[in-house]
Design an enzyme around this catalytic site. Sequence first.
Site, short mmCIF file in Angstrom:
data_model
loop_
_atom_site.label_atom_id
_atom_site.label_comp_id
_atom_site.label_asym_id
_atom_site.label_seq_id
_atom_site.Cartn_x
_atom_site.Cartn_y
_atom_site.Cartn_z
N LYS A 186 0.82 -1.20 0.00
CA LYS A 186 0.00 0.00 0.00
C LYS A 186 0.87 1.27 0.00
O LYS A 186 2.06 1.22 0.28
CB LYS A 186 -0.94 -0.01 1.21
C1 LIG Z 1 -5.45 -4.10 0.74
C2 LIG Z 1 -6.93 -3.94 0.80
C3 LIG Z 1 -7.68 -4.34 1.92
C4 LIG Z 1 -7.12 -5.18 3.01
O1 LIG Z 1 -6.02 -4.70 3.67
P1 LIG Z 1 -5.00 -5.70 4.39
O2 LIG Z 1 -4.21 -4.75 5.23
O3 LIG Z 1 -4.18 -6.34 3.32
O4 LIG Z 1 -5.77 -6.66 5.19
C5 LIG Z 1 -9.03 -4.04 1.96
N1 LIG Z 1 -9.63 -3.41 0.94
C6 LIG Z 1 -8.96 -3.03 -0.17
C7 LIG Z 1 -9.68 -2.33 -1.26
C8 LIG Z 1 -7.58 -3.31 -0.28
O5 LIG Z 1 -6.94 -2.97 -1.39
#
Ligand SMILES: *Cc1c(COP(=O)(O)O)cnc(C)c1O
Length: 399
Positions: A186
Amino acid sequence: MPGFEVFGEEEKREVLDVFATGVLFRYEFGAQRGDVWKVRQFEEAFARYTGAGHAQAVTSGTAALKVALAALGVGPGDEVITQGFTFVATWEAIFDVGAVPVFTEVDETLNMDPADLEKKITEKTAAIIPVHMLGAQARIREIKAIADRHNIPVLEDTAQAAGGRLEGRHLGTFGACGTFSFDSVKTMTTGEGGMIITDDRELWRTMSEYHDHGHDHVANPGGRGGEGRRFIGFNYRMMELQGAIGLAQLAKLDDMIAAQKANKNMLKEAAAAIPGATFRTILDEEGDSATFMAFMLPDRERAVRVNQILREHGAGAINFGENTWHYYPKWEHLLEGKTPCRNGWPFQAGGRKQVVYDPDALPRSAEIMTRTLVYQIPVKLSDQARATMLAALEKAAAS
Ligand SMILES: *Cc1c(COP(=O)(O)O)cnc(C)c1O
């Protein structure tokens, strides 16, 4: 896109502060930790940055969704509406609180289509989760207005759009709450981690207690373990090392976005020369976190052909219409109702099927997604990578 590109001395220094105390737990250990409260500081800094009243750190973006849904009181018998283009985590969290996900179409924002949302609301709808996919805004004002008319809370899944805004206001602050992910890919990352922001102090308090087995972090008259409990909870606590990294990453977020914007603009100019190419609708370019660039071709065949050329020249794009993690018709485990649970939950309840998904249920999304090509925008683009991408886009433009 990923914050790991800019890891440096700042992250190291923050982490070393934690090791100097030996306290990895975010609560208690008052004497031993001195003044080091990294997770708490990260929450305060994140709330300040987004302009939200309160922030609750958790272990992941998926946990953030689950904790938020639980705090909003969503459970079995409820439906939660989200969009058919998102990461699987969005609907996993809905199932995990016992509710049933209902999917809407996306429009050319690549996010929830408000007109379809309106059609999918029933008396069972307990929450609406628009997702700010690929770094840019869902039609959050329209969605919020529809939700308000039906008195349904909005939870913004802002996992992919930290630092994104709409008309100056941070994404995640329009609904009852907004959730973020800091997983390893992210825009800002703590390895694993998540955050929920809200202006509602009571909602925050419920999240704070729920994410830590019911411990009360406000009144706490008897100290940890001595307090009463308002309800059952779970453990989704962030640890101090993650909080430390988060502080350093948050301080770099606006610079990362600025660098992504410059890279995106350059690629956008090159992609605009491809015959028939149009761009994803961005409601507010200024507030785009520019983690991705999405462009559309007139039809699927043309998109496949263009991507073939890009691939041949070392710069293939993502076609989310083919993607098995972010696109509804490709979630075979959802469509086939696969679960490790022997009684079939959450697809079956009380021996009866409670939900059936049809892969052809979202034709408008299919029409858009299959002709859309997407690039991830890096923070740092080497001269060589830049040259390769521009040359590939030029070849596609000449095709
Ligand atoms: C990455 C993501 C999540 C989940 O996040 P994690 O930290 O990997 O559990 C939820 N929603 C979206 C749209 C994502 O891209």
